[in-house]
Scaffold this active site. Sequence first.
Site, PDB file in Angstrom:
ATOM      1  N   GLU A 245      53.806 -20.856  -0.934  1.00 21.74           N
ATOM      2  CA  GLU A 245      54.286 -21.152   0.423  1.00 21.74           C
ATOM      3  C   GLU A 245      53.619 -22.435   0.954  1.00 21.74           C
ATOM      4  O   GLU A 245      54.264 -23.267   1.576  1.00 21.74           O
ATOM      5  CB  GLU A 245      54.032 -19.958   1.352  1.00 21.74           C
ATOM      6  CG  GLU A 245      54.631 -20.175   2.719  1.00 21.74           C
ATOM      7  CD  GLU A 245      55.073 -18.907   3.428  1.00 21.74           C
ATOM      8  OE1 GLU A 245      55.215 -17.852   2.789  1.00 21.74           O
ATOM      9  OE2 GLU A 245      55.288 -18.999   4.648  1.00 21.74           O
TER      10      GLU A 245
ATOM     11  N   GLU B 206      44.391 -11.790  14.999  1.00 19.81           N
ATOM     12  CA  GLU B 206      45.477 -12.785  14.942  1.00 19.81           C
ATOM     13  C   GLU B 206      44.925 -14.198  14.948  1.00 19.81           C
ATOM     14  O   GLU B 206      44.031 -14.519  15.725  1.00 19.81           O
ATOM     15  CB  GLU B 206      46.401 -12.571  16.150  1.00 19.81           C
ATOM     16  CG  GLU B 206      47.836 -12.910  15.850  1.00 19.81           C
ATOM     17  CD  GLU B 206      48.421 -11.950  14.818  1.00 19.81           C
ATOM     18  OE1 GLU B 206      48.411 -12.287  13.624  1.00 19.81           O
ATOM     19  OE2 GLU B 206      48.883 -10.869  15.219  1.00 19.81           O
ATOM     20  N   HIS B 207      45.505 -15.013  14.099  1.00 21.11           N
ATOM     21  CA  HIS B 207      45.079 -16.407  13.953  1.00 21.11           C
ATOM     22  C   HIS B 207      43.593 -16.500  13.613  1.00 21.11           C
ATOM     23  O   HIS B 207      42.880 -17.357  14.152  1.00 21.11           O
ATOM     24  CB  HIS B 207      45.406 -17.221  15.218  1.00 21.11           C
ATOM     25  CG  HIS B 207      46.869 -17.588  15.295  1.00 21.11           C
ATOM     26  ND1 HIS B 207      47.410 -18.609  14.543  1.00 21.11           N
ATOM     27  CD2 HIS B 207      47.891 -17.044  15.988  1.00 21.11           C
ATOM     28  CE1 HIS B 207      48.719 -18.694  14.807  1.00 21.11           C
ATOM     29  NE2 HIS B 207      49.038 -17.747  15.663  1.00 21.11           N
TER      30      HIS B 207
ATOM     31  N   SER C 237      59.062 -11.682   6.603  1.00 19.57           N
ATOM     32  CA  SER C 237      60.133 -11.573   5.608  1.00 19.57           C
ATOM     33  C   SER C 237      59.878 -12.527   4.447  1.00 19.57           C
ATOM     34  O   SER C 237      60.148 -12.187   3.291  1.00 19.57           O
ATOM     35  CB  SER C 237      61.500 -11.831   6.244  1.00 19.57           C
ATOM     36  OG  SER C 237      61.502 -13.075   6.897  1.00 19.57           O
ATOM     37  N   SER C 238      59.322 -13.706   4.725  1.00 18.49           N
ATOM     38  CA  SER C 238      59.124 -14.641   3.611  1.00 18.49           C
ATOM     39  C   SER C 238      58.044 -14.142   2.659  1.00 18.49           C
ATOM     40  O   SER C 238      58.203 -14.230   1.434  1.00 18.49           O
ATOM     41  CB  SER C 238      58.838 -16.057   4.096  1.00 18.49           C
ATOM     42  OG  SER C 238      57.867 -16.049   5.091  1.00 18.49           O
TER      43      SER C 238
ATOM     44  N   ASP D  96      49.592 -12.319   5.245  1.00 17.81           N
ATOM     45  CA  ASP D  96      50.919 -11.715   5.097  1.00 17.81           C
ATOM     46  C   ASP D  96      51.186 -11.290   3.654  1.00 17.81           C
ATOM     47  O   ASP D  96      51.641 -10.174   3.386  1.00 17.81           O
ATOM     48  CB  ASP D  96      52.008 -12.697   5.544  1.00 17.81           C
ATOM     49  CG  ASP D  96      51.794 -13.171   6.965  1.00 17.81           C
ATOM     50  OD1 ASP D  96      50.970 -12.550   7.675  1.00 17.81           O
ATOM     51  OD2 ASP D  96      52.431 -14.151   7.367  1.00 17.81           O
TER      52      ASP D  96
ATOM     53  N   LEU E 223      57.600 -10.585  11.144  1.00 19.20           N
ATOM     54  CA  LEU E 223      57.153  -9.426  10.357  1.00 19.20           C
ATOM     55  C   LEU E 223      57.074  -9.785   8.869  1.00 19.20           C
ATOM     56  O   LEU E 223      57.099  -8.921   8.000  1.00 19.20           O
ATOM     57  CB  LEU E 223      58.095  -8.230  10.582  1.00 19.20           C
ATOM     58  CG  LEU E 223      58.210  -7.773  12.042  1.00 19.20           C
ATOM     59  CD1 LEU E 223      59.246  -6.655  12.179  1.00 19.20           C
ATOM     60  CD2 LEU E 223      56.859  -7.295  12.582  1.00 19.20           C
TER      61      LEU E 223
HETATM   62  C1  GLA Z   1      51.367 -16.163  10.189  1.00 19.88           C
HETATM   63  C2  GLA Z   1      50.629 -16.633   8.944  1.00 19.88           C
HETATM   64  C3  GLA Z   1      49.375 -15.775   8.689  1.00 19.88           C
HETATM   65  C4  GLA Z   1      48.501 -15.696   9.948  1.00 19.88           C
HETATM   66  C5  GLA Z   1      49.349 -15.326  11.169  1.00 19.88           C
HETATM   67  C6  GLA Z   1      48.554 -15.379  12.453  1.00 19.88           C
HETATM   68  O1  GLA Z   1      51.882 -14.878  10.004  1.00 19.88           O
HETATM   69  O2  GLA Z   1      51.472 -16.560   7.814  1.00 19.88           O
HETATM   70  O3  GLA Z   1      48.653 -16.302   7.605  1.00 19.88           O
HETATM   71  O4  GLA Z   1      47.807 -16.891  10.156  1.00 19.88           O
HETATM   72  O5  GLA Z   1      50.480 -16.163  11.297  1.00 19.88           O
HETATM   73  O6  GLA Z   1      47.570 -14.407  12.457  1.00 19.88           O
END
Ligand code: GLA
Length: 382
Positions: free
Chosen positions: A154, A28-29, A121-122, A166, A119
């Site tokens: 985006e 994450e991140h 959606s975009s 995502d 989750l």
């Molecule tokens: C959002 C961003 C992703 C990622 C996550 C964190 O979902 O769209 O690119 O950075 O946060 O892991």
Amino acid sequence: MVNKFKELFGAPPEAIYSAAGRVNLIGEHVDYCGGQVLPAALTLKCRVAVRKNGTNFFRVAATDIPARAEIDLSATENYKDLKWGNYQAGVADEMKKAGYRLVGCDVLYDCSVPFGSGLSSSAAIEVATAYALARTGENPIDKSALAVLCQRAENIYCGVNCGIMDQFASANGKKGNALLLDCATLAYEYIPLDLKDCVLVLANCNKPRNLVESKYNERRSEVETALRVLKRRFDVPNLASLKPYQVEEYRTLMPPVVYHRARHVVTECERVRRSVEALRAGRLGEFGQYLNQSHLSLREDYEVTGRELDTLAEAAWVRPECLGSRMTGAGFGGCTVSLVRKRGVDAFIAAVGEEYRKEIGYEASFYVAEVADGIIEEEYVG
Ligand code: GLA
């Protein structure tokens, strides 16, 4: 959906496609730091029904809200202010710039990814749009290239500075598998998700999301600062290339907050590597521990969890049927993902739901995640 399409556009659709929402298992991140991430595509998805309309307009509508938009394909740059439809316009705009052939069409959206749930959606809307427009215009299809194009839409068109995870998962996810993506190179492989007697339970904290984007961008600039400082000592292209001990060695060069952000990134990258090994070897208990550690790091070092997500994760950690639990996605709201023994799922949902209601004062929603393909063309004869 077909009937609604006929009602709105006067004829049945010619094809139905979908792109998936995603859950990130771990990593994450770190996507915008060149790290590896491990998302999986979900059965929650954005479906689109499509029909060429013989005009130069891309007309969009949705099944669940009355919003409509008409996008002139020769002026796609003009729709940034649309309340609904700007993601679609942004994707069309980027596709045009990239040289795709676009033809006028009517598209009805039906999205089962809860909006604002973390989750994606975009991303599902963007990827479904890109795929539908690419297919309708009879362009060659490269799902990874479409994902990158959607991320650009985006970033540039919608002003959200997200990474690639995502959109990539939404496009390339595979049923029964997690997707291990190297965000520096976009090389990826599938990791079979054999969860034995366990399932993934998603818990949506239902917190109205606000300030997510500004806080997200703040984190991005903090890790950029960390990289600038560490580059004076190490010849690396990104933070993910550093090991935790290397960040430790030079911690005094950074303001404490920046050091903590960097520490999250490098320890999280380590957890991804270990999680993949654990999953490959079927060591689910160990994988669960990495989920917990990831949440703690996001809470203490990266500071993106908040009371709601912490309450959900902490209520999960004490449950005997739960092997691990963490927030997933950008944070500040959205969902946790928990690894839970199948036979304990009902007890888990009841107990965590009860604790959440008591602490926070409103309900969380729960879904048992099913891991699905990213982009799908549905069997449909119009
Ligand atoms: C959002 C961003 C992703 C990622 C996550 C964190 O979902 O769209 O690119 O950075 O946060 O892991």
